[in-house]
Design an enzyme around this catalytic site. Structure first.
Site, PDB file in Angstrom:
ATOM      1  N   LYS A  52      27.112  56.040  44.360  1.00  0.00           N
ATOM      2  CA  LYS A  52      26.299  55.004  44.304  1.00  0.00           C
ATOM      3  C   LYS A  52      24.303  54.915  43.637  1.00  0.00           C
ATOM      4  O   LYS A  52      23.998  55.376  44.893  1.00  0.00           O
ATOM      5  CB  LYS A  52      26.535  53.701  43.932  1.00  0.00           C
ATOM      6  CG  LYS A  52      26.126  52.436  43.262  1.00  0.00           C
ATOM      7  CD  LYS A  52      26.483  51.515  44.310  1.00  0.00           C
ATOM      8  CE  LYS A  52      25.973  49.958  43.287  1.00  0.00           C
ATOM      9  NZ  LYS A  52      27.058  49.064  44.356  1.00  0.00           N
ATOM     10  N   SER A 132      29.453  45.615  40.423  1.00  0.00           N
ATOM     11  CA  SER A 132      27.919  46.325  40.016  1.00  0.00           C
ATOM     12  C   SER A 132      28.732  48.033  40.831  1.00  0.00           C
ATOM     13  O   SER A 132      28.384  48.823  40.191  1.00  0.00           O
ATOM     14  CB  SER A 132      26.877  45.990  41.055  1.00  0.00           C
ATOM     15  OG  SER A 132      27.196  46.728  42.634  1.00  0.00           O
ATOM     16  N   SER A 156      31.189  43.925  45.056  1.00  0.00           N
ATOM     17  CA  SER A 156      31.615  45.136  44.231  1.00  0.00           C
ATOM     18  C   SER A 156      31.689  46.425  44.518  1.00  0.00           C
ATOM     19  O   SER A 156      31.598  47.125  43.311  1.00  0.00           O
ATOM     20  CB  SER A 156      30.010  45.397  44.106  1.00  0.00           C
ATOM     21  OG  SER A 156      29.237  44.135  43.353  1.00  0.00           O
TER      22      SER A 156
HETATM   23  N1  GLN Z   1      28.742  40.475  41.050  1.00  0.00           N
HETATM   24  C1  GLN Z   1      27.976  39.643  42.554  1.00  0.00           C
HETATM   25  C2  GLN Z   1      26.838  39.417  42.510  1.00  0.00           C
HETATM   26  O1  GLN Z   1      26.506  39.541  41.045  1.00  0.00           O
HETATM   27  C3  GLN Z   1      28.757  40.515  43.122  1.00  0.00           C
HETATM   28  C4  GLN Z   1      28.179  42.036  43.041  1.00  0.00           C
HETATM   29  C5  GLN Z   1      27.717  43.058  44.982  1.00  0.00           C
HETATM   30  O2  GLN Z   1      28.426  43.007  44.656  1.00  0.00           O
HETATM   31  N2  GLN Z   1      27.007  43.917  44.203  1.00  0.00           N
HETATM   32  O3  GLN Z   1      26.357  39.073  42.971  1.00  0.00           O
END
Ligand code: GLN
Length: 453
Positions: A52, A132, A156
């Protein structure tokens, strides 16, 4: 490695990889061969994986998919990726993600959205892979990596795993070092693996995890043999079903899937126990105060001086440089988070929002602590829906945030959790079940996951 380099190219339409490192992959594969011949192979030796773009990789562009980090090549390696290379893994490239990991659909990336390799039966439209870690899950589901590193701040790893029929594990906060991970919300960010099987996740997590003096929140505990935990024997384990997760208006197929999971665990000899996590309804609002607050502070470092983009208008001064660089460099979702975060931290609002959110966060953690006096693990759906179509929620931040309803509580409590593929919805899209565990008990999470897989 050669087959995977070809698979990475073949997967171009998914837009999962934003940097490819084939030469590096071949060199690392040669080193893995040498290691095998010398008889000192480690668990990940020769295994091709994607990274990532949130993990700093020495000499390889690392941007967290933000324009503001354009061209940034770190001079150091993140601990998690270094651990993987030390275990013999082979790097295929850097994976697309929501900008600074803010999102649930991979639509906020500066490098464009990632496509879910899955499509609804009889449909030609593309679906989001979740976020994400959209590139991580798409590369694994699309057979363009054996595994991928990912990060989970509020879901995410788990939600995109559910959307793509892959396995994702978010370990206990402190299990994996955050050194060299681009910071989003430091008290929540945790690294973890995405793979196609639970066994692969157990092996990969074992390689990623471990104490690191370079991260003050990394915890000095030995890393268990996670693979050995996959005994398949869950007889007598108590599995909690939190009543507050039965949301009004949740699609029937999600409820059905959950019941299916309960039946599978019962059939395997587990005892099912109804539990209560009374503060669940406050988790989303709490998360969307704490995470933006920490983000607004972490993102202050992008000033046009230290990293990546620098944009100074003709004749402009220091303040103009900050403004134009940040104005050009951050996308709309990141700006929204910075504004919310700055607001809740500002004098006069701090007590009402940030401090209150911290207190509620403790109550949420207490809910789990009490529940784990009665049960060994908790079973819930991973997300309240299957993958959705592009554009479905991108104009409506609240609808997007609601997708995190089942994943954020455990993040706020710092607890481990996984998502395992558990079935398909009526349109043939994958659905996931979430298994949560006690702090430091990834072994039970993995064991139960293995039974559900
Ligand atoms: N969807 C959540 C956010 O936008 C979690 C994102 C994540 O875990 N990086 O903050």
């Amino acid at each position: 490695a050669q087959a995977h380099i070809a698979a990475v190219d073949a997967a171009d339409p998914l837009n999962a990889y934003i940097v490819k490192t084939p030469e590096k992959a071949l060199a690392m594969a040669d080193a893995a061969d040498a290691r095998l011949k010398a008889g000192n192979a480690a668990p990940m030796t020769g295994i091709p994986i994607g990274v990532k773009d949130l993990f700093a990789t020495e000499g390889v562009r690392t941007t967290a998919c933000s324009h503001i980090l354009s061209g940034f090549e770190p001079a150091y390696e993140s601990t998690v990726t270094q651990n993987l290379w030390d275990a013999g893994a082979v790097m295929l490239g850097k994976l697309n993600m929501d900008e600074f990991a803010m999102g649930s659909s991979n639509e906020t990336s500066h490098y464009g959205p990632v496509k879910n390799p899955w499509r609804a039966t009889g449909s030609n439209s593309d679906y989001v892979p979740g976020g994400s870690s959209g590139g991580s899950v798409a590369s694994v589901a699309g057979y363009a990596a054996m595994g991928a590193t990912a990060s989970d701040t509020g879901g995410s790893i788990r939600q995109p795993a559910a959307f793509t029929g892959t396995v994702g594990v978010k370990p206990t906060y402190g299990r994996c070092s955050r050194y060299g991970m681009v910071a989003f919300a430091s008290s929540l960010d945790q690294a973890g693996p995405v793979t196609r099987t639970v066994r692969d996740s157990a092996i990969m997590l074992g390689a990623m995890a471990g104490y690191d003096p370079k991260d003050s929140t990394s915890v000095d505990r030995s890393v268990p043999d996670f693979e050995a935990a996959l005994t398949g024997d869950i007889r007598g384990l108590k599995i909690g079903i939190p009543q507050e997760y039965h949301l009004a208006g949740m699609p029937v197929e999600i409820e059905t899937l959950w019941h299916q999971g309960i039946d599978w665990l019962k059939a395997a000899g587990a005892e099912i126990v109804d539990i209560n996590l009374p503060h669940t309804k406050y988790a989303l609002p709490t998360y969307y105060i704490v995470a933006p607050a920490e983000a607004s502070s972490n993102l202050a470092r992008y000033d046009g001086v230290r990293y990546g983009l620098r944009d100074v208008p003709q004749g402009g001064g220091l303040a103009d440089m900050y403004e134009t660089t940040r104005g050009q460099g951050f996308g709309p979702e990141v700006k929204r988070r910075v504004m919310i975060g700055t607001y809740v931290l500002s004098a006069g609002y701090y007590d009402a929002y940030y401090l209150k959110a911290q207190k509620v966060r403790q109550l949420i953690a207490d809910d789990f602590r009490r529940a784990y006096e009665k049960v060994d693990a908790i079973l819930t759906p991973t997300a309240p829906s299957a993958a959705f179509a592009f554009g479905d929620k991108s104009d409506d931040p609240i609808a997007m945030y609601l997708n995190d309803v089942f994943t954020v509580p455990a993040s706020l409590a710092g607890l481990p959790g996984s998502s395992v593929p558990a079935g398909l919805d009526a349109d043939g899209l994958p659905l996931g079940l979430q298994i949560l565990g006690r702090a430091w008990d990834e072994e039970t999470v993995l064991k139960v996951s293995g039974v559900l897989e």
